[in-house]
Scaffold this motif. Structure first.
Motif, PDB file in Angstrom:
ATOM      1  N   ARG A  60      -5.993  73.826   9.263  1.00 55.01           N
ATOM      2  CA  ARG A  60      -6.363  75.227   9.372  1.00 55.01           C
ATOM      3  C   ARG A  60      -7.326  75.586   8.257  1.00 55.01           C
ATOM      4  N   GLY A  61      -8.310  76.418   8.588  1.00 55.47           N
ATOM      5  CA  GLY A  61      -9.229  76.907   7.571  1.00 55.47           C
ATOM      6  C   GLY A  61      -9.978  78.113   8.084  1.00 55.47           C
ATOM      7  N   ASP A  62     -10.367  78.994   7.169  1.00 60.63           N
ATOM      8  CA  ASP A  62     -11.069  80.223   7.506  1.00 60.63           C
ATOM      9  C   ASP A  62     -12.532  80.063   7.103  1.00 60.63           C
ATOM     10  N   ALA A  63     -13.415  79.880   8.087  1.00 62.86           N
ATOM     11  CA  ALA A  63     -14.825  79.618   7.804  1.00 62.86           C
ATOM     12  C   ALA A  63     -15.522  80.802   7.157  1.00 62.86           C
ATOM     13  N   SER A  64     -14.932  81.989   7.245  1.00 63.31           N
ATOM     14  CA  SER A  64     -15.548  83.169   6.627  1.00 63.31           C
ATOM     15  C   SER A  64     -15.219  83.294   5.145  1.00 63.31           C
ATOM     16  N   ASP A  65     -14.305  82.469   4.643  1.00 61.38           N
ATOM     17  CA  ASP A  65     -13.895  82.493   3.238  1.00 61.38           C
ATOM     18  C   ASP A  65     -14.635  81.377   2.498  1.00 61.38           C
ATOM     19  N   GLU A  66     -15.745  81.727   1.866  1.00 58.54           N
ATOM     20  CA  GLU A  66     -16.594  80.698   1.254  1.00 58.54           C
ATOM     21  C   GLU A  66     -15.884  79.943   0.144  1.00 58.54           C
ATOM     22  N   ARG A  67     -15.134  80.636  -0.669  1.00 56.67           N
ATOM     23  CA  ARG A  67     -14.455  79.953  -1.774  1.00 56.67           C
ATOM     24  C   ARG A  67     -13.433  78.951  -1.251  1.00 56.67           C
ATOM     25  N   ALA A  68     -12.666  79.366  -0.247  1.00 54.24           N
ATOM     26  CA  ALA A  68     -11.672  78.462   0.333  1.00 54.24           C
ATOM     27  C   ALA A  68     -12.345  77.285   1.021  1.00 54.24           C
ATOM     28  N   LEU A  89     -24.407  81.360   7.550  1.00 55.32           N
ATOM     29  CA  LEU A  89     -25.093  81.590   6.276  1.00 55.32           C
ATOM     30  C   LEU A  89     -24.165  81.258   5.110  1.00 55.32           C
ATOM     31  N   GLY A  90     -22.908  81.709   5.212  1.00 61.51           N
ATOM     32  CA  GLY A  90     -21.940  81.392   4.166  1.00 61.51           C
ATOM     33  C   GLY A  90     -21.679  79.903   4.070  1.00 61.51           C
ATOM     34  N   LEU A  91     -21.571  79.225   5.204  1.00 59.47           N
ATOM     35  CA  LEU A  91     -21.350  77.786   5.187  1.00 59.47           C
ATOM     36  C   LEU A  91     -22.556  77.041   4.602  1.00 59.47           C
ATOM     37  N   THR A  92     -23.746  77.599   4.784  1.00 55.05           N
ATOM     38  CA  THR A  92     -24.933  77.001   4.173  1.00 55.05           C
ATOM     39  C   THR A  92     -24.827  77.076   2.654  1.00 55.05           C
ATOM     40  N   ARG A  93     -24.363  78.198   2.151  1.00 57.29           N
ATOM     41  CA  ARG A  93     -24.154  78.306   0.697  1.00 57.29           C
ATOM     42  C   ARG A  93     -23.094  77.323   0.223  1.00 57.29           C
ATOM     43  N   VAL A  94     -22.038  77.170   1.011  1.00 53.19           N
ATOM     44  CA  VAL A  94     -20.982  76.214   0.660  1.00 53.19           C
ATOM     45  C   VAL A  94     -21.534  74.796   0.631  1.00 53.19           C
ATOM     46  N   ALA A  95     -22.316  74.435   1.646  1.00 49.41           N
ATOM     47  CA  ALA A  95     -22.878  73.084   1.706  1.00 49.41           C
ATOM     48  C   ALA A  95     -23.737  72.792   0.479  1.00 49.41           C
ATOM     49  N   ALA A  96     -24.561  73.755   0.085  1.00 44.87           N
ATOM     50  CA  ALA A  96     -25.397  73.559  -1.097  1.00 44.87           C
ATOM     51  C   ALA A  96     -24.546  73.423  -2.354  1.00 44.87           C
ATOM     52  N   ALA A  97     -23.462  74.200  -2.427  1.00 44.52           N
ATOM     53  CA  ALA A  97     -22.606  74.160  -3.612  1.00 44.52           C
ATOM     54  C   ALA A  97     -21.863  72.839  -3.753  1.00 44.52           C
ATOM     55  N   ILE A  98     -21.437  72.236  -2.638  1.00 45.53           N
ATOM     56  CA  ILE A  98     -20.647  70.999  -2.713  1.00 45.53           C
ATOM     57  C   ILE A  98     -21.500  69.754  -2.472  1.00 45.53           C
ATOM     58  N   GLY A  99     -22.799  69.949  -2.216  1.00 44.40           N
ATOM     59  CA  GLY A  99     -23.689  68.813  -2.024  1.00 44.40           C
ATOM     60  C   GLY A  99     -23.469  68.057  -0.734  1.00 44.40           C
ATOM     61  N   ALA A 100     -23.216  68.799   0.364  1.00 41.69           N
ATOM     62  CA  ALA A 100     -22.986  68.173   1.668  1.00 41.69           C
ATOM     63  C   ALA A 100     -24.121  68.540   2.626  1.00 41.69           C
ATOM     64  N   HIS A 101     -24.596  67.566   3.379  1.00 43.74           N
ATOM     65  CA  HIS A 101     -25.545  67.850   4.444  1.00 43.74           C
ATOM     66  C   HIS A 101     -24.872  68.749   5.475  1.00 43.74           C
ATOM     67  N   MET A 102     -25.671  69.494   6.235  1.00 47.88           N
ATOM     68  CA  MET A 102     -25.074  70.418   7.201  1.00 47.88           C
ATOM     69  C   MET A 102     -26.004  70.653   8.387  1.00 47.88           C
ATOM     70  N   VAL A 103     -25.415  70.783   9.569  1.00 45.93           N
ATOM     71  CA  VAL A 103     -26.099  71.306  10.742  1.00 45.93           C
ATOM     72  C   VAL A 103     -25.183  72.345  11.377  1.00 45.93           C
TER      73      VAL A 103
END
Length: 388
Positions: A60-68, A89-103
């Motif tokens: 389970r996870g809440d995609a709208s919670d960027e910190r989580a 948009l939030g997940l894009t910020r998360v990807a940049a923060a954790i260094g993960a590629h994203m689509v």
């Protein structure tokens, strides 16, 4: 080398994407994250059964919670968002923060353009982010990029694409293999095209025309819907004189849904009904879903794409036409919509983790069309080209 992936959203397209990552993406692990933990576990179990190995898990996870999300996805090398476009948009910020590629599967050009504003952050992190992958926008634009590569000087590109039931049934002649909100979002607002080299706004349901395809598909109608080109008009401005995209349906669909639109059923402002506020679009979804929704059984669908590109080759006028037809897969149980949508997203992510795409936020139209076509054909997509 193997990779650790996360798929945010355990719906139809997310499952198809995860399957491709598992069997073709050198996946060491695929984590499904969804608000519904049971759905995430069920999706993982299906991928494991199809892949023949214990590679997927669900949580389970809440995609709208960027910190989580940042904490939950830490250590993941690549993220695929099959969630609602509002969280991308939030997940894009998360990807940049954790260094993960994203689509992601996109769905709203305005959000995608905001994601492109994070290009510098993605470059600093050394990651690739490709918004708006999937069938359309996504694969339709990739086929356009491929068609353009077949010409020395492309000038005009016309795109038609749509998902349909193989056997249409009256009165609807249509089955939706994605969310109702995704469907009505396409039917609302306007599209952005290139005409005369300039960007123009064209309303949904405009430009109705009939097109012929090989039997048993036959005659289809094409008409404008919103968002089908993503950022391509801006990227290809200065390269193309004309760029347009229309959605394909069985004849009569456009007139029916234009009437619903004109009646106000796509509106999102509440109206008073017997003293209670009712959002017309929400009521429309509730009434429409039982009639054209995919339901729980298999949907034997067909997806049709055509790209016609005109320009010059070898100093002479030239034209190339790309046709793609894909159908429900009896072996995996994936619809054609899942195969084209989920697998296009997975292909782009696999190219990213293997270092075949540049760092930064990369428009889907900048992903080399030749790579997408080669990967698609390896997956059994029937892609044919004529001309040039």
């Amino acid at each position: 080398m193997s990779f650790t992936y996360a798929v945010v959203g355990a719906g139809r397209q997310g499952v198809a994407a995860a399957y491709d990552l598992a069997v073709r993406g050198d996946a060491a692990r695929v984590l499904f994250v969804d608000l519904d933990d049971a759905a995430a576990r069920e999706a993982a179990a299906r991928v494991n059964a199809l892949a023949g190995r214990d590679v997927a898990s669900g949580a389970r996870g809440d995609a709208s919670d960027e910190r989580a999300m940042a904490a939950q996805l830490a250590g993941t090398q690549a993220v695929l968002s099959a969630a609602h476009y509002k969280v991308n948009l939030g997940l894009t910020r998360v990807a940049a923060a954790i260094g993960a590629h994203m689509v992601d599967l996109g769905g709203h050009t305005g959000v995608v353009r905001e994601q492109h504003g994070l290009d510098a952050e993605a470059r600093r992190a050394g990651i690739t982010i490709v918004p708006d992958t999937g069938m359309g926008p996504g694969l339709n634009v990739s086929l356009a990029a491929y068609a353009m590569s077949r010409l020395d000087r492309p000038r005009d590109v016309l795109i038609w694409d749509g998902g349909l039931p193989q056997v249409p049934r009256e009165p609807w002649n249509y089955v939706s293999t994605f969310s109702m909100s995704g469907l009505t979002n396409e039917y609302d607002g306007a599209a952005y095209f290139l005409r005369g080299g300039g960007i123009v706004e064209v309303p949904a349901f405009d430009g109705l025309e009939l097109l012929q395809f090989d039997e048993p598909i036959g005659t289809l109608e094409g008409f404008v819907t919103s968002g089908g080109l993503s950022t391509a008009p801006w990227t290809w401005q200065g390269t193309l004189d004309r760029l347009e995209n229309k959605t394909l349906r069985y004849p009569g669909h456009c007139a029916r849904f234009t009437a619903y639109r004109d009646l106000g059923l796509l509106g999102q402002t509440p109206v008073d009904v017997g003293g209670a506020p009712v959002v017309p679009r929400e009521m429309f979804h509730a009434l429409l879903e039982p009639r054209i929704g995919a339901g729980s059984g298999p949907v034997r669908d067909v997806c049709v794409m055509r790209v016609a590109a005109a320009g010059e080759r070898g100093g002479r006028p030239a034209r190339v036409v790309i046709d793609l037809v894909d159908r429900y897969d009896e072996v995996t149980g994936f619809t054609a919509m899942q195969r084209l949508t989920g697998w296009h997203a997975a292909i782009c992510l696999e190219l990213a983790v293997r270092g075949r795409l540049a760092a930064g936020v990369v428009p889907v139209e900048r992903v080399p069309g030749e790579l997408i076509v080669a990967e698609g054909r390896a997956r059994g997509w029937d892609i044919r080209e004529t001309g040039a």
